[in-house]
Motif scaffolding. Structure first.
Motif, PDB file in Angstrom:
ATOM      1  N   SER A  63      -1.905  -1.532  -3.775  1.00 28.39           N
ATOM      2  CA  SER A  63      -2.047  -0.157  -3.316  1.00 28.39           C
ATOM      3  C   SER A  63      -2.589   0.693  -4.453  1.00 28.39           C
ATOM      4  O   SER A  63      -2.649   0.263  -5.604  1.00 28.39           O
ATOM      5  CB  SER A  63      -0.705   0.401  -2.836  1.00 28.39           C
ATOM      6  OG  SER A  63       0.216   0.442  -3.913  1.00 28.39           O
ATOM      7  N   SER A  64      -2.973   1.896  -4.095  1.00 31.06           N
ATOM      8  CA  SER A  64      -3.416   2.876  -5.093  1.00 31.06           C
ATOM      9  C   SER A  64      -2.612   4.147  -4.876  1.00 31.06           C
ATOM     10  O   SER A  64      -2.241   4.488  -3.750  1.00 31.06           O
ATOM     11  CB  SER A  64      -4.901   3.188  -4.918  1.00 31.06           C
ATOM     12  OG  SER A  64      -5.672   2.046  -5.155  1.00 31.06           O
ATOM     13  N   CYS A  65      -2.384   4.854  -5.947  1.00 33.34           N
ATOM     14  CA  CYS A  65      -1.579   6.069  -5.887  1.00 33.34           C
ATOM     15  C   CYS A  65      -2.500   7.280  -5.983  1.00 33.34           C
ATOM     16  O   CYS A  65      -3.338   7.364  -6.875  1.00 33.34           O
ATOM     17  CB  CYS A  65      -0.566   6.072  -7.033  1.00 33.34           C
ATOM     18  SG  CYS A  65       0.584   7.444  -6.945  1.00 33.34           S
ATOM     19  N   GLN A  77       0.703   6.891  -1.421  1.00 35.99           N
ATOM     20  CA  GLN A  77       0.131   5.576  -1.709  1.00 35.99           C
ATOM     21  C   GLN A  77      -0.861   5.193  -0.627  1.00 35.99           C
ATOM     22  O   GLN A  77      -0.612   5.393   0.557  1.00 35.99           O
ATOM     23  CB  GLN A  77       1.221   4.505  -1.769  1.00 35.99           C
ATOM     24  CG  GLN A  77       2.056   4.563  -2.995  1.00 35.99           C
ATOM     25  CD  GLN A  77       2.947   3.325  -3.091  1.00 35.99           C
ATOM     26  OE1 GLN A  77       3.227   2.664  -2.102  1.00 35.99           O
ATOM     27  NE2 GLN A  77       3.404   3.033  -4.292  1.00 35.99           N
ATOM     28  N   MET A  79      -2.235   2.021   0.983  1.00 39.01           N
ATOM     29  CA  MET A  79      -1.881   0.597   1.071  1.00 39.01           C
ATOM     30  C   MET A  79      -3.126  -0.209   1.470  1.00 39.01           C
ATOM     31  O   MET A  79      -3.198  -0.790   2.535  1.00 39.01           O
ATOM     32  CB  MET A  79      -0.748   0.404   2.080  1.00 39.01           C
ATOM     33  CG  MET A  79       0.487   1.246   1.822  1.00 39.01           C
ATOM     34  SD  MET A  79       1.262   0.861   0.266  1.00 39.01           S
ATOM     35  CE  MET A  79       2.029  -0.676   0.640  1.00 39.01           C
ATOM     36  N   TRP A  80      -4.103  -0.224   0.608  1.00 42.51           N
ATOM     37  CA  TRP A  80      -5.360  -0.896   0.915  1.00 42.51           C
ATOM     38  C   TRP A  80      -5.187  -2.408   0.971  1.00 42.51           C
ATOM     39  O   TRP A  80      -5.958  -3.097   1.643  1.00 42.51           O
ATOM     40  CB  TRP A  80      -6.463  -0.500  -0.063  1.00 42.51           C
ATOM     41  CG  TRP A  80      -6.168  -0.823  -1.507  1.00 42.51           C
ATOM     42  CD1 TRP A  80      -5.586   0.000  -2.419  1.00 42.51           C
ATOM     43  CD2 TRP A  80      -6.443  -2.046  -2.174  1.00 42.51           C
ATOM     44  NE1 TRP A  80      -5.469  -0.638  -3.621  1.00 42.51           N
ATOM     45  CE2 TRP A  80      -5.992  -1.906  -3.498  1.00 42.51           C
ATOM     46  CE3 TRP A  80      -7.013  -3.251  -1.801  1.00 42.51           C
ATOM     47  CZ2 TRP A  80      -6.105  -2.919  -4.439  1.00 42.51           C
ATOM     48  CZ3 TRP A  80      -7.133  -4.256  -2.738  1.00 42.51           C
ATOM     49  CH2 TRP A  80      -6.672  -4.084  -4.045  1.00 42.51           C
ATOM     50  N   SER A  82      -2.770  -3.999   2.525  1.00 41.10           N
ATOM     51  CA  SER A  82      -2.390  -4.315   3.905  1.00 41.10           C
ATOM     52  C   SER A  82      -3.620  -4.323   4.813  1.00 41.10           C
ATOM     53  O   SER A  82      -3.766  -5.191   5.678  1.00 41.10           O
ATOM     54  CB  SER A  82      -1.373  -3.307   4.434  1.00 41.10           C
ATOM     55  OG  SER A  82      -0.202  -3.358   3.682  1.00 41.10           O
TER      56      SER A  82
END
Length: 155
Positions: A63-65, A77, A79-80, A82
């Motif tokens: 993920s990225s924040c 976040q 959730m790339w 997923s």
């Protein structure tokens, strides 16, 4: 004059259910649900371990924040992982369905169609009726009678 009676809702529903399309669709859904188990087993048991040997099997933790801190439940976040995992699962499933079902069925149907066209292209053989011994003997008799009649002077 006879008035045409409008079908009742029940009669319309019954006619709808009795059409072949509804039955075909129901069969397709049931077969599709059963086939889903096969595809999922192939993906889970064969394809995913091969992909996991190259990389990772679970992409859900990537993920990225977007905010300054994403510790715990705080922050935003993305959730790339997923999304990427679901997209890969779809592509793998689609490939399994294509290579195990669609491609072999298309080749089979092409062979059936080629046989059908080849059969249509060949001229139909007209059966010659078989002659019995009696028919052959009658022809011989008629030929002898005709020969005797033309070779004699009428005695």
């Amino acid at each position: 004059m006879t008035e045409e009676k409008e079908p009742t809702v029940w009669e319309g529903f019954k006619a709808f259910l009795m059409r072949g399309n509804v039955v075909d669709l129901a069969v397709a859904v049931v077969i599709g649900a059963a086939f889903t188990n096969i595809v999922n087993a192939v993906v889970k048991g064969i394809i995913s371990p091969v992909v996991g040997a190259i990389g990772t099997q679970n992409l859900d933790h990537y993920s990225s924040c977007l905010s300054s801190s994403c510790k715990g439940g705080d922050g935003i976040q993305l959730m790339w992982g997923s999304v990427l995992g679901a997209a890969l699962q779809f592509l793998i499933t689609a490939a399994v369905v294509y290579f195990l079902m669609v491609l072999p069925m298309a080749k089979y149907l092409a062979r059936v169609e080629a046989r059908k066209k080849a059969k249509e292209g060949t001229p139909e053989v007209i059966p010659i009726p078989e002659q019995t011994e009696v028919d052959v003997l009658k022809e011989i008799r008629d030929a002898l009678v005709a020969q005797r009649g033309s070779g004699h002077d009428g005695r």
